[in-house]
Enzyme design. Structure first.
Site, mmCIF file in Angstrom:
data_model
loop_
_atom_site.group_PDB
_atom_site.id
_atom_site.type_symbol
_atom_site.label_atom_id
_atom_site.label_comp_id
_atom_site.label_asym_id
_atom_site.label_seq_id
_atom_site.Cartn_x
_atom_site.Cartn_y
_atom_site.Cartn_z
ATOM 1 N N SER A 239 0.840 -1.187 0.000
ATOM 2 C CA SER A 239 0.000 0.000 0.000
ATOM 3 C C SER A 239 0.885 1.250 0.000
ATOM 4 C CB SER A 239 -0.959 -0.040 1.192
ATOM 5 O OG SER A 239 -1.995 0.904 1.028
ATOM 6 N N GLN A 281 -7.463 5.474 -7.922
ATOM 7 C CA GLN A 281 -7.324 6.701 -7.149
ATOM 8 C C GLN A 281 -6.786 7.814 -8.036
ATOM 9 O OE1 GLN A 281 -4.515 6.653 -3.860
ATOM 10 N NE2 GLN A 281 -5.468 8.434 -2.905
ATOM 11 N N HIS A 370 -6.952 -6.403 0.570
ATOM 12 C CA HIS A 370 -5.799 -5.508 0.422
ATOM 13 C C HIS A 370 -4.669 -5.948 1.356
ATOM 14 C CE1 HIS A 370 -3.507 -2.043 -0.543
ATOM 15 N NE2 HIS A 370 -3.829 -1.290 0.493
#
Length: 555
Positions: A239, A281, A370
């Site tokens: 991430s 994003q 995730h």
């Protein structure tokens, strides 16, 4: 307009002095030192210095806005590199442009770096420009006797640490917030980096985190190597920490293995592609969520086409070192399609440097959670540790791109990969230049087979040869088209597919038919082949791809 007066005076001076010192000792190697595995035929080129190209002059220049990925082989002056030796300074140009527009500058090694290494911790003390700061990291050693290779794990969240330690590799748990803290405004950044270089520094957190890992390596180098090996370092994160791990590997050539996971916008994903990928994003969000990216990137959040570089070039900056990119196609926000585009584009640099086997991209996973620990990544993780850190393996890299988020490099480039003339002389089989939209469900279990390569025709025309990566139930074929003694301005490759074989996807070529007698013709950017030169296309098929015999006709 992008202008530059050259490398930072501090950085250049430090590297030139270091290079001079090595020259006295008779140990300078411009590209990389030789390892046992390299002598055996692999290209494993971690460096002994943080930035090999710091002494390269970077000329002033300008960039033209383009919706395509910039040509990684084209220098600022408009010419293209022609040799592998040229890459060192082309990489330096890429680095400086990326610093100026995306990440902010990574300063050279501070004037003073000291610290300690024990079996449980590393301390780092830095002093530069009259300012000082300190931070630390914890260490977990594997069983056995050292010194050990080590993987720096950003934020204690990255590749499976139990697999890493069981392979005989140490873990360095690094808190990047100690060096660059999140939750701070851009004009008042906090942490060890900003204590030295100022809270209003335009350098973003990702580059500050990378600087911190580099200082950890400095301390390990000074420690004598009794516990940890500075010449066998890896980095990983997931991430936001995946973004940091990627930037760390890009900007420190001492790192032998870089393993970013689900890094999303601001990580591996190509900026130009993210802007058009549904659900990813947005760049403006990645810029404003935290000061991850450098302040200068604000000019490009709504105009990525104006960037002089893109992340496929960052992937290329890691070459020829080990790179294992792990992505998650189940979460749109992570922009995995853009990640595959960048990986495919960067793989062309690996290919040109003769290091195509040193890059892996893997998004074909079942669990959409995730930052999950995934069984699909366990074996390739072990193989990468063995190859790049332990120097006991030589497994080839692979591209396993999920059909959910498969990028097509052909849509994003208008340049061809050059045949560079020197450097490593044993290029291994490379990944396809565009991702299969239907990736295999099982990795190849047999080595690639190559049909006998026919010499270029004595006159005009062209020849074709094929190499096959076969697994149970399917294969990927890479076809090389070579011009004869005259240029080719368009080509057609024909082949008869065996019974039971069907083409499911092709890249860098148009095709007529899916089974039986199939023809492939050039696309717009690869039809013109200079005399004696080559281009490649590929396709994925079901069944067994052995015995393929392509023929080529040129125009």
């Amino acid at each position: 307009m992008i202008t530059s007066s050259g490398r930072s005076t501090i950085r250049s001076t430090v590297v030139v002095l270091a290079t001079a010192a090595l020259a006295v000792a008779g140990t300078v190697t411009v590209v990389a030192r030789t390892t046992t595995a390299e002598a055996a035929g692999s290209v494993l080129a971690a460096s002994s210095v943080e930035d090999e190209g710091a002494d390269c002059p970077v000329p002033s220049g300008s960039s033209t806005s383009t919706s395509r990925l910039p040509d990684p082989f084209r220098k600022i002056d408009g010419t293209r590199i022609t040799s592998k030796a040229d890459w060192r300074c082309r990489r330096a140009e890429t680095r400086e442009l990326a610093e100026r527009t995306i990440y902010g500058q990574k300063p050279a090694k501070p004037a003073t770096v000291t610290g300690t290494v024990s079996s449980s911790s590393i301390t780092v003390n830095v002093s530069d420009q009259g300012r000082s700061s300190s931070f630390s990291a914890s260490v977990q050693l594997p069983s056995g006797s050292g010194p050990f290779p080590a993987v720096v794990v950003l934020g204690s969240l990255g590749a499976d640490t139990s697999t890493i330690r069981s392979a005989g590799v140490a873990i360095i748990n690094y808190d990047p917030f100690a060096v660059g803290r999140e939750g701070t405004p851009r004009n008042n950044k906090q942490g060890a980096f900003y204590s030295v270089y100022g809270s209003s520094s335009s350098t973003g957190l990702l580059m500050a985190w990378a600087w911190g890992v580099s200082r950890i390596i400095d301390v390990i180098e000074q420690s004598g190597g009794n516990i940890l090996r500075a010449d066998a370092m890896g980095v990983t994160g997931c991430s936001r920490y995946g973004k940091g791990a990627f930037v760390t590997g890009v900007f420190d050539q001492r790192i032998a293995l870089t393993m970013p996971i689900e890094s999303g916008s601001g990580g591996v994903g190509a900026f130009r592609a993210i802007a058009s990928e549904s659900g990813a994003q947005p760049l403006s969000s990645a810029y404003s969520e935290q000061p991850w990216l450098g302040d200068a990137f604000s000019s490009y959040t709504g105009n990525p086409n104006g960037l002089p570089v893109d992340t496929h070039q960052m992937v290329g900056m890691v070459a020829p070192r080990g790179l294992f990119i792990m992505d998650n196609p189940h979460v749109d926000w992570l922009g995995a399609r853009s990640g595959s585009v960048a990986a495919l584009g960067g793989a062309e640099v690996y290919k040109a440097l003769g290091a195509g086997d040193n890059i892996t991209y893997w998004s074909d996973v079942q669990d959409g959670t995730h930052c999950a620990t995934r069984s699909e990544w366990r074996t390739p993780l072990q193989q990468h540790l063995q190859k790049f850190l332990l120097k006991t393996g030589n497994a080839a890299g692979t591209f396993r791109i999920s059909s959910r988020k498969a990028g097509n490099l052909a849509e994003w480039r208008d340049w061809q990969t050059p045949t560079l003339t020197d450097g490593p002389t044993n290029p291994p089989t490379t990944p396809p230049t565009s991702g299969p939209t239907n990736p295999p469900t099982n990795p190849p279990t047999t080595p690639p087979t190559t049909a006998p390569t026919t010499p270029p025709p004595a006159g005009g025309g062209c020849s074709a040869s094929v190499s096959v990566n076969q697994w149970t139930g399917g294969f990927v074929a890479t076809v090389r088209v070579t011009a004869g003694s005259s240029p080719v301005n368009g080509w057609t490759v024909a082949m008869s597919l065996p019974s039971g074989v069907s083409v499911t996807n092709a890249w860098n070529a148009n095709r007529s038919g899916n089974s039986g007698a199939v023809q492939f013709t050039n696309v717009s950017y690869n039809g013109s082949i200079p005399a004696g030169q080559s281009t490649e296309f590929g396709f994925q098929g079901t069944g067994t791809g052995t015995g393929l015999s392509p023929t080529c006709a040129g125009r």
